[in-house]
Scaffold this motif. Structure first.
Motif, mmCIF file in Angstrom:
data_model
loop_
_atom_site.group_PDB
_atom_site.id
_atom_site.type_symbol
_atom_site.label_atom_id
_atom_site.label_comp_id
_atom_site.label_asym_id
_atom_site.label_seq_id
_atom_site.Cartn_x
_atom_site.Cartn_y
_atom_site.Cartn_z
ATOM 1 N N ALA A 131 48.633 33.414 37.320
ATOM 2 C CA ALA A 131 47.476 33.208 38.480
ATOM 3 C C ALA A 131 47.555 34.478 39.321
ATOM 4 C CB ALA A 131 47.920 32.127 39.417
ATOM 5 N N GLY A 132 48.839 35.131 39.755
ATOM 6 C CA GLY A 132 48.688 36.517 40.116
ATOM 7 C C GLY A 132 47.909 37.550 39.170
ATOM 8 N N PHE A 133 47.901 37.599 37.988
ATOM 9 C CA PHE A 133 46.958 38.365 37.230
ATOM 10 C C PHE A 133 45.683 38.026 37.339
ATOM 11 C CE2 PHE A 133 45.218 39.940 33.254
ATOM 12 C CZ PHE A 133 45.516 41.403 33.406
ATOM 13 N N GLY A 134 45.282 36.689 37.584
ATOM 14 C CA GLY A 134 44.076 36.181 37.769
ATOM 15 C C GLY A 134 43.293 36.790 39.135
ATOM 16 N N TRP A 135 44.309 36.872 39.998
ATOM 17 C CA TRP A 135 43.856 37.308 41.297
ATOM 18 C C TRP A 135 43.714 39.011 41.333
ATOM 19 C CZ3 TRP A 135 42.038 34.240 44.921
ATOM 20 C CH2 TRP A 135 42.390 32.957 44.974
ATOM 21 N N GLY A 136 44.616 39.559 40.825
ATOM 22 C CA GLY A 136 44.391 40.816 40.639
ATOM 23 C C GLY A 136 43.429 41.425 39.880
ATOM 24 N N THR A 137 42.961 40.712 38.871
ATOM 25 C CA THR A 137 41.658 40.827 37.907
ATOM 26 C C THR A 137 40.538 40.858 38.968
ATOM 27 O OG1 THR A 137 42.965 40.209 36.052
ATOM 28 C CG2 THR A 137 40.546 40.529 35.936
ATOM 29 N N ARG A 138 40.342 39.563 39.510
ATOM 30 C CA ARG A 138 39.330 39.316 40.525
ATOM 31 C C ARG A 138 39.266 40.281 41.605
ATOM 32 N NH1 ARG A 138 34.868 37.535 38.988
ATOM 33 N NH2 ARG A 138 35.306 36.155 37.254
ATOM 34 N N LEU A 139 40.274 40.736 42.223
ATOM 35 C CA LEU A 139 40.370 41.629 43.147
ATOM 36 C C LEU A 139 39.724 43.005 42.981
ATOM 37 C CD1 LEU A 139 40.992 42.167 46.302
ATOM 38 C CD2 LEU A 139 43.238 42.895 45.382
ATOM 39 N N SER A 140 40.194 43.313 41.466
ATOM 40 C CA SER A 140 39.612 44.800 41.145
ATOM 41 C C SER A 140 38.432 44.768 40.702
ATOM 42 C CB SER A 140 40.797 45.259 40.154
ATOM 43 O OG SER A 140 40.435 44.355 38.647
ATOM 44 N N GLY A 141 37.634 43.575 40.385
ATOM 45 C CA GLY A 141 36.454 43.595 40.098
ATOM 46 C C GLY A 141 35.833 43.490 38.757
ATOM 47 N N ARG A 142 37.241 43.437 37.851
ATOM 48 C CA ARG A 142 37.037 43.745 36.237
ATOM 49 C C ARG A 142 36.814 42.299 35.693
ATOM 50 N NH1 ARG A 142 42.037 46.839 34.644
ATOM 51 N NH2 ARG A 142 42.533 46.163 36.705
ATOM 52 N N GLY A 143 36.732 41.217 36.317
ATOM 53 C CA GLY A 143 36.675 39.944 35.822
ATOM 54 C C GLY A 143 35.166 39.634 35.438
ATOM 55 N N GLU A 144 34.619 40.422 34.616
ATOM 56 C CA GLU A 144 33.262 40.015 34.190
ATOM 57 C C GLU A 144 33.201 38.826 33.466
ATOM 58 O OE1 GLU A 144 30.881 41.820 35.850
ATOM 59 O OE2 GLU A 144 32.371 42.977 36.789
ATOM 60 N N SER A 145 32.666 37.687 33.978
ATOM 61 C CA SER A 145 32.546 36.495 33.097
ATOM 62 C C SER A 145 31.334 35.773 33.388
ATOM 63 C CB SER A 145 33.759 35.601 33.162
ATOM 64 O OG SER A 145 33.677 35.148 34.398
ATOM 65 N N PRO A 146 30.813 35.073 32.438
ATOM 66 C CA PRO A 146 29.612 34.163 32.425
ATOM 67 C C PRO A 146 29.894 32.994 33.734
ATOM 68 C CG PRO A 146 30.312 33.714 30.235
ATOM 69 C CD PRO A 146 31.117 34.855 31.181
ATOM 70 N N VAL A 147 31.207 32.537 33.755
ATOM 71 C CA VAL A 147 31.609 31.534 34.661
ATOM 72 C C VAL A 147 31.500 32.028 36.056
ATOM 73 C CG1 VAL A 147 33.365 29.995 35.264
ATOM 74 C CG2 VAL A 147 33.167 30.914 33.099
ATOM 75 N N PRO A 148 30.809 31.240 37.159
ATOM 76 C CA PRO A 148 30.565 31.462 38.493
ATOM 77 C C PRO A 148 32.132 32.051 38.908
ATOM 78 C CG PRO A 148 29.777 29.444 38.072
ATOM 79 C CD PRO A 148 30.571 29.678 36.797
ATOM 80 N N LEU A 149 32.072 32.909 40.264
ATOM 81 C CA LEU A 149 33.124 33.246 40.932
ATOM 82 C C LEU A 149 33.902 32.094 41.429
ATOM 83 C CD1 LEU A 149 35.135 35.613 41.781
ATOM 84 C CD2 LEU A 149 33.373 35.739 43.621
ATOM 85 N N TRP A 150 33.353 31.091 42.220
ATOM 86 C CA TRP A 150 33.850 30.273 42.844
ATOM 87 C C TRP A 150 34.647 29.241 41.750
ATOM 88 C CZ3 TRP A 150 32.811 25.277 41.224
ATOM 89 C CH2 TRP A 150 31.623 25.095 40.543
ATOM 90 N N ALA A 151 34.380 29.115 40.508
ATOM 91 C CA ALA A 151 35.039 28.409 39.719
ATOM 92 C C ALA A 151 36.380 29.008 39.179
ATOM 93 C CB ALA A 151 34.108 27.958 38.361
ATOM 94 N N VAL A 152 36.226 30.230 39.043
ATOM 95 C CA VAL A 152 37.287 30.897 38.608
ATOM 96 C C VAL A 152 38.525 30.884 39.453
ATOM 97 C CG1 VAL A 152 38.262 33.129 37.565
ATOM 98 C CG2 VAL A 152 36.149 32.431 36.933
ATOM 99 N N LEU A 153 37.801 31.246 40.912
ATOM 100 C CA LEU A 153 38.970 31.408 42.081
ATOM 101 C C LEU A 153 39.632 29.819 42.342
ATOM 102 C CD1 LEU A 153 37.253 34.035 44.345
ATOM 103 C CD2 LEU A 153 38.907 34.358 42.847
ATOM 104 N N LEU A 154 38.677 28.964 41.942
ATOM 105 C CA LEU A 154 39.239 27.569 42.155
ATOM 106 C C LEU A 154 40.147 27.255 41.043
ATOM 107 C CD1 LEU A 154 39.071 25.098 44.089
ATOM 108 C CD2 LEU A 154 37.321 24.252 42.324
ATOM 109 N N LEU A 155 40.189 27.532 39.965
ATOM 110 C CA LEU A 155 41.069 27.386 38.966
ATOM 111 C C LEU A 155 42.373 28.434 39.162
ATOM 112 C CD1 LEU A 155 41.515 26.464 35.948
ATOM 113 C CD2 LEU A 155 40.763 28.583 35.155
ATOM 114 N N THR A 156 42.162 29.588 39.528
ATOM 115 C CA THR A 156 43.400 30.245 39.982
ATOM 116 C C THR A 156 44.125 29.783 41.102
ATOM 117 O OG1 THR A 156 41.806 32.130 38.975
ATOM 118 C CG2 THR A 156 44.001 32.753 40.414
ATOM 119 N N LEU A 157 43.221 29.527 42.110
ATOM 120 C CA LEU A 157 44.087 28.620 43.448
ATOM 121 C C LEU A 157 44.857 27.389 42.853
ATOM 122 C CD1 LEU A 157 44.473 28.722 46.234
ATOM 123 C CD2 LEU A 157 42.463 27.149 46.437
ATOM 124 N N GLY A 158 44.166 26.807 41.974
ATOM 125 C CA GLY A 158 44.795 25.398 41.500
ATOM 126 C C GLY A 158 46.054 25.758 40.816
ATOM 127 N N ALA A 159 46.076 26.881 39.930
ATOM 128 C CA ALA A 159 47.338 27.227 39.025
ATOM 129 C C ALA A 159 48.243 27.735 40.093
ATOM 130 C CB ALA A 159 46.857 28.167 37.928
#
Length: 81
Positions: free
Chosen positions: A13-41
């Motif tokens: 989850a820490g790696f996921g937060w860092g990836t999102r923070l740096s803006g390198r998390g380009e994915s077809p999945v919406p940002l809110w879904a990825v952040l919700l998954l990371t928060l849940g983890a």
């Protein structure tokens, strides 16, 4: 054993937060879904490590907390491809 699973979840989850923070998390999945998954983890991993800590194991909480911070910093400060 569940404490170490929680530590691994915190590190991921820490790696996921860092990836999102740096803006390198380009994915077809919406940002809110990825952040919700990371928060849940994060919450689930923290719960598992706290449960292990209350049972007398200090290692998983320490490794999970420090590992999550290190993974987030690694994701933010490593060079872009």
């Amino acid at each position: 054993m569940t404490g170490w699973l929680g530590a691994a979840l915190l590190i991921l989850a820490g790696f996921g937060w860092g990836t999102r923070l740096s803006g390198r998390g380009e994915s077809p999945v919406p940002l809110w879904a990825v952040l919700l998954l990371t928060l849940g983890a994060s919450v689930f991993g923290l719960g598992l490590t706290i449960e292990a800590f209350l049972a007398g194991q200090d290692g998983p909480l320490l490794v999970g907390a420090v590992g999550a911070l290190a993974a987030a910093m690694l994701a933010v400060f490593t060079g872009r491809e």
